[in-house]
Scaffold this active site. Structure first.
Site, mmCIF file in Angstrom:
data_model
loop_
_atom_site.group_PDB
_atom_site.id
_atom_site.type_symbol
_atom_site.label_atom_id
_atom_site.label_comp_id
_atom_site.label_asym_id
_atom_site.label_seq_id
_atom_site.Cartn_x
_atom_site.Cartn_y
_atom_site.Cartn_z
ATOM 1 N N ASP A 250 27.162 52.900 24.181
ATOM 2 C CA ASP A 250 27.986 51.701 24.390
ATOM 3 C C ASP A 250 28.139 51.002 23.042
ATOM 4 O O ASP A 250 27.238 50.308 22.594
ATOM 5 C CB ASP A 250 27.297 50.796 25.418
ATOM 6 C CG ASP A 250 28.138 49.578 25.781
ATOM 7 O OD1 ASP A 250 29.278 49.469 25.317
ATOM 8 O OD2 ASP A 250 27.613 48.730 26.542
ATOM 9 N N HIS B 156 25.003 49.577 32.149
ATOM 10 C CA HIS B 156 24.295 48.311 32.405
ATOM 11 C C HIS B 156 23.045 48.702 33.166
ATOM 12 O O HIS B 156 23.052 48.812 34.388
ATOM 13 C CB HIS B 156 25.161 47.341 33.214
ATOM 14 C CG HIS B 156 26.348 46.843 32.443
ATOM 15 N ND1 HIS B 156 27.340 46.078 32.986
ATOM 16 C CD2 HIS B 156 26.693 47.009 31.136
ATOM 17 C CE1 HIS B 156 28.252 45.790 32.059
ATOM 18 N NE2 HIS B 156 27.874 46.354 30.930
ATOM 19 N N ARG C 173 34.445 41.669 18.838
ATOM 20 C CA ARG C 173 33.099 41.929 19.352
ATOM 21 C C ARG C 173 32.515 43.061 18.516
ATOM 22 O O ARG C 173 33.241 43.970 18.094
ATOM 23 C CB ARG C 173 33.135 42.315 20.835
ATOM 24 C CG ARG C 173 31.766 42.632 21.420
ATOM 25 C CD ARG C 173 31.723 42.646 22.959
ATOM 26 N NE ARG C 173 32.537 43.681 23.565
ATOM 27 C CZ ARG C 173 33.720 43.491 24.127
ATOM 28 N NH1 ARG C 173 34.250 42.290 24.149
ATOM 29 N NH2 ARG C 173 34.389 44.498 24.660
ATOM 30 N N GLU D 71 29.153 45.658 18.719
ATOM 31 C CA GLU D 71 28.100 46.065 19.656
ATOM 32 C C GLU D 71 27.387 47.322 19.181
ATOM 33 O O GLU D 71 28.025 48.316 18.839
ATOM 34 C CB GLU D 71 28.720 46.338 21.032
ATOM 35 C CG GLU D 71 27.726 46.870 22.047
ATOM 36 C CD GLU D 71 28.329 47.047 23.443
ATOM 37 O OE1 GLU D 71 29.550 47.311 23.533
ATOM 38 O OE2 GLU D 71 27.580 46.918 24.425
ATOM 39 N N HIS E 189 37.648 42.742 29.776
ATOM 40 C CA HIS E 189 37.623 44.079 30.383
ATOM 41 C C HIS E 189 39.009 44.713 30.376
ATOM 42 O O HIS E 189 39.404 45.374 31.332
ATOM 43 C CB HIS E 189 37.064 44.010 31.804
ATOM 44 C CG HIS E 189 35.589 43.721 31.839
ATOM 45 N ND1 HIS E 189 34.928 43.266 32.951
ATOM 46 C CD2 HIS E 189 34.641 43.814 30.873
ATOM 47 C CE1 HIS E 189 33.642 43.088 32.675
ATOM 48 N NE2 HIS E 189 33.449 43.409 31.421
ATOM 49 N N HIS F 160 30.328 35.601 27.291
ATOM 50 C CA HIS F 160 29.481 36.631 27.914
ATOM 51 C C HIS F 160 28.096 36.596 27.285
ATOM 52 O O HIS F 160 27.840 35.855 26.344
ATOM 53 C CB HIS F 160 30.128 38.019 27.793
ATOM 54 C CG HIS F 160 30.424 38.452 26.382
ATOM 55 N ND1 HIS F 160 29.450 38.868 25.513
ATOM 56 C CD2 HIS F 160 31.597 38.534 25.705
ATOM 57 C CE1 HIS F 160 30.015 39.206 24.370
ATOM 58 N NE2 HIS F 160 31.317 38.992 24.439
ATOM 59 N N GLU G 223 25.634 42.541 21.461
ATOM 60 C CA GLU G 223 27.098 42.538 21.414
ATOM 61 C C GLU G 223 27.731 41.150 21.457
ATOM 62 O O GLU G 223 28.469 40.827 22.383
ATOM 63 C CB GLU G 223 27.656 43.390 22.558
ATOM 64 C CG GLU G 223 27.056 43.083 23.930
ATOM 65 C CD GLU G 223 27.669 43.970 25.019
ATOM 66 O OE1 GLU G 223 28.898 43.950 25.166
ATOM 67 O OE2 GLU G 223 26.918 44.675 25.709
ATOM 68 N N ASP H 13 41.940 66.545 49.493
ATOM 69 C CA ASP H 13 40.613 67.175 49.416
ATOM 70 C C ASP H 13 40.115 67.228 47.972
ATOM 71 O O ASP H 13 39.312 68.082 47.602
ATOM 72 C CB ASP H 13 40.663 68.588 50.006
ATOM 73 C CG ASP H 13 41.686 69.454 49.290
ATOM 74 O OD1 ASP H 13 42.444 68.914 48.448
ATOM 75 O OD2 ASP H 13 41.737 70.664 49.570
ATOM 76 N N HIS I 219 22.661 43.928 27.284
ATOM 77 C CA HIS I 219 22.090 44.430 28.539
ATOM 78 C C HIS I 219 21.265 45.661 28.220
ATOM 79 O O HIS I 219 21.479 46.323 27.204
ATOM 80 C CB HIS I 219 23.221 44.787 29.510
ATOM 81 C CG HIS I 219 24.313 45.620 28.878
ATOM 82 N ND1 HIS I 219 24.224 46.988 28.749
ATOM 83 C CD2 HIS I 219 25.479 45.275 28.275
ATOM 84 C CE1 HIS I 219 25.312 47.445 28.134
ATOM 85 N NE2 HIS I 219 26.084 46.418 27.816
ATOM 86 N N TYR J 172 36.437 35.103 20.965
ATOM 87 C CA TYR J 172 37.745 35.416 21.538
ATOM 88 C C TYR J 172 38.575 34.139 21.489
ATOM 89 O O TYR J 172 38.282 33.177 22.196
ATOM 90 C CB TYR J 172 37.585 35.924 22.979
ATOM 91 C CG TYR J 172 36.497 36.987 23.064
ATOM 92 C CD1 TYR J 172 36.778 38.332 22.835
ATOM 93 C CD2 TYR J 172 35.163 36.623 23.314
ATOM 94 C CE1 TYR J 172 35.768 39.291 22.867
ATOM 95 C CE2 TYR J 172 34.152 37.574 23.339
ATOM 96 C CZ TYR J 172 34.455 38.901 23.115
ATOM 97 O OH TYR J 172 33.448 39.839 23.136
ATOM 98 N N ASP K 121 35.801 49.258 22.576
ATOM 99 C CA ASP K 121 34.491 49.243 23.234
ATOM 100 C C ASP K 121 34.433 50.526 24.046
ATOM 101 O O ASP K 121 35.106 50.651 25.074
ATOM 102 C CB ASP K 121 34.374 48.007 24.133
ATOM 103 C CG ASP K 121 33.009 47.899 24.815
ATOM 104 O OD1 ASP K 121 32.246 48.888 24.831
ATOM 105 O OD2 ASP K 121 32.717 46.819 25.358
HETATM 106 N N1 GLY Z 1 31.212 48.238 27.768
HETATM 107 C C1 GLY Z 1 30.549 47.401 28.646
HETATM 108 C C2 GLY Z 1 29.688 46.475 27.934
HETATM 109 O O1 GLY Z 1 29.737 46.387 26.728
HETATM 110 O O2 GLY Z 1 28.887 45.825 28.516
HETATM 111 MN MN MN Z 2 30.459 47.849 25.419
HETATM 112 MN MN MN Z 3 27.630 46.636 26.420
#
Ligand code: GLY
Ligand code: MN
Ligand code: MN
Length: 431
Positions: free
Chosen positions: A264, A354, A398, A400, A236, A343, A377, A34, A347, A381, A253
Site C-alpha cells: 500500500d 486494512h 498524500r 504513504e 477514494h 483521514h 500516510e 456462471d 492502519h 487536500y 495510491d
Molecule cells: N489505499 C487504501 C489506504 O491507503 O488506506
Molecule cells: Mn493507500
Molecule cells: Mn493505506
C-alpha cells in the site's frame, strides 16, 4: 511444508479453553451468470491453513488435540473444466491436518465433534448463514440431551483471538510483506517514469497492473487510485478516466497483493516532471509530516504518537500557507485542520490492506511491538474555494509508506520509490 500454519493452529488451540473452533473460508461470489469474481480465500482461514480452495471449513478440537479440514471432494469431470482440487486425502497429507472429510459431511459430523465440549468459538455474528448453521448443530445436540449428550455452553468469537495473533507478523509474513512492498514499489517507479501530459489516468494504471502481474502478483490489494489534478482531492477516487494535464499533480495510491499479502504505497508527483512553487510548498509540508511520523515509530511508543507528530507538522504548515489562522494547538483543538486533512495517519497492513488488530486496550492506546506492520500516510487536500489562493486550488497530496516495527526501531520497506522532490524530478527528467 506448512509448518508456520501448523504452529499458528497450535497457538490458537492453546487459547480455546479445551474447546472447539470452527472457521469457514470465504464463499465464491458470482459476477454474472456462471462467471465468478476472482476467488480470494478468507484471510483468517488462509493464515491458519494455507489452503486456498473455496467450500472449506477448518475445525480445531483442543480437547482431543486434533485438527480437521472439510473440503471439496475430488471430482474428475469438474476438474477437467475448473482445475485441480486436492480432495480430503491429499489436503490432509500436504497441509498437515489430522483428519479431512468432504465438505458435504460437515453437518453430519459437527454435532458429534461438539458433543460434551466446554466451549465453541466461531466467527460469531459475522455471517448470518454460518451462525444459522452453528445453531443447527447445537439444536441437534440439545435434542439428544436425554441420551446424555450436551451442547457447549460457552461461546466466543474466534476472530478476536486470531486478530491478536495476526497483529504480530512472523518471519514468513514479514518476508512476504517485504516482497509485496518491493513489487508495489517497482511498479510505482515504472508508473512515475511513464507519466507525461496527455496520457489518461488508466494508461498509468496499466503500468502499475503490469508491474504487479509481471512478478506474480496478479491482483492489486485494493482498487488503484490514479488521480490527476482535482481528482486527488477525492480520497477514494478510482474512476481513473481523466486526461493528465501539464501543470497538474498526479496522486497514485496503489499496491499489489502478493501471495495474499498487501502492499500500500502512495506517491504524488508532477505530471510534467517539475513541481510548481505552490505544489512544492504543500508537498514539503506533507513530506515533513510523514518523516516526523515515521521517525517516532519503535517498540514501546503508543500507536497515537506518529499521528500526533504528523498533525503538528501539517497544522503548522497550514498556518504557514495562510490557509488557517491561530496557533498549532488552536488549530488541532478546534479541528480546523480537518478541512484539509480528514483521514487518519495509517492502519495495520498484512493479509488485509486494512489489517486486523485492536488499536486500543481497555480504552488506552496500545504500544508498538516488534512484528507489527503499519502504513504512514499523511496528506493535504485543498479544494478550490473563494477563500483559498488560486495557486493552491485542487492540490491533493498524500505520501504513504509501509513500515515494519523492528526490535530496535522500524524499517520502511517501500521507500525505494522516490519521495524527495529532487529525487522525483531527477527520475522524471527527460532529455
Ligand atoms: N489505499 C487504501 C489506504 O491507503 O488506506
Ligand atoms: Mn493507500
Ligand atoms: Mn493505506
Amino acid at each position: 511444508m506448512y509448518s508456520h500454519q501448523l504452529h499458528r493452529r497450535e497457538r490458537l488451540m492453546a487459547q480455546l479453553d479445551g474447546g472447539v473452533a470452527v472457521l469457514p473460508t470465504a464463499p465464491e461470489v458470482l459476477r454474472n451468470a456462471d462467471n465468478p469474481y476472482p476467488y480470494r480465500p478468507d484471510s483468517h482461514f488462509l493464515y491458519l491453513t494455507g489452503f486456498a480452495e473455496p467450500e472449506s471449513v477448518l475445525v480445531l478440537d483442543a480437547r482431543a488435540g486434533r485438527t480437521i479440514l472439510f473440503c471439496r471432494p475430488k471430482d474428475e469431470a469438474n476438474e477437467i473444466w475448473n482445475g485441480h482440487r486436492y480432495g480430503p486425502d491429499d489436503a490432509r497429507e500436504l497441509f498437515g491436518f489430522d483428519e479431512a472429510y468432504p465438505i458435504a459431511e460437515l453437518d453430519q459430523r459437527l454435532p458429534d465433534i461438539l458433543s460434551g465440549q466446554a466451549a465453541l468459538y466461531w466467527p460469531l455474528g459475522r455471517q448470518a448463514a454460518f451462525d444459522g448453521r452453528v445453531a443447527s448443530w447445537l439444536d441437534v445436540l440439545r435434542a439428544r440431551d436425554r441420551s446424555g449428550e450436551a451442547a457447549p455452553v460457552h461461546f466466543g468469537d474466534v476472530l478476536a483471538l486470531l486478530d491478536e495473533m495476526r497483529l504480530i507478523k512472523d518471519e514468513v509474513e514479514i518476508a512476504t510483506l517485504r516482497r509485496a512492498g518491493r513489487i508495489s514499489a517497482d511498479a510505482h517507479i515504472a508508473a512515475m517514469r511513464a507519466t507525461r501530459p496527455g496520457l489518461y489516468e488508466y494508461q498509468v494504471e496499466a503500468e502499475l497492473l503490469a508491474g504487479f502481474c509481471r512478478h506474480g502478483a496478479r491482483q492489486p490489494a485494493y482498487e488503484s487510485i490514479v488521480a490527476g489534478g482535482a481528482n486527488a482531492c477525492t480520497l477514494h477516487y478510482v474512476g481513473n478516466h481523466s486526461r493528465l494535464n501539464d501543470g497538474d499533480l498526479l496522486l497514485i495510491d496503489a499496491g499489489c497483493e502478493f501471495s495474499a499479502y498487501a502492499g500500500d504505497i502512495t506517491r504524488t508527483f508532477p505530471v510534467n516532471g517539475r513541481f510548481s512553487a505552490a505544489q512544492r510548498d504543500v508537498y514539503e509540508i506533507v513530506l515533513a509530516a510523514q518523516l516526523a511520523a515515521i521517525a517516532v515509530i519503535k517498540p514501546g511508543v503508543c500507536l497515537n504518537v506518529p499521528g500526533d507528530a504528523a498533525l503538528a507538522v501539517l497544522s503548522q504548515g497550514l498556518i504557514d500557507l495562510g490557509l488557517l489562522a491561530g496557533s498549532v494547538e488552536g488549530v488541532i483543538e478546534s479541528g480546523a485542520y480537518r478541512r484539509f486533512y480528514m483521514h487518519g495517519i495509517g492502519h495495520f497492513i498484512g493479509l488485509d490492506v486494512h489489517d486486523v488488530g485492536a488499536r486500543k486496550q481497555n480504552g488506552q492506546w496500545r504500544a508498538f511491538e516488534a512484528g507489527m506492520c503499519t502504513t504512514v500516510e499523511p496528506g493535504l487536500y485543498i479544494r478550490a474555494a473563494d477563500d483559498i489562493p488560486a495557486a493552491l486550488h485542487n492540490i491533493g497530496i498524500r505520501i504513504e509508506d509501509d513500515v515494519l516495527v523492528t526490535a530496535k526501531g522500524h524499517e520502511v520497506y517501500t521507500d525505494s520509490v522516490p519521495k524527495h522532490i529532487v529525487e522525483i524530478e531527477t527520475l522524471m527528467e527527460r532529455l
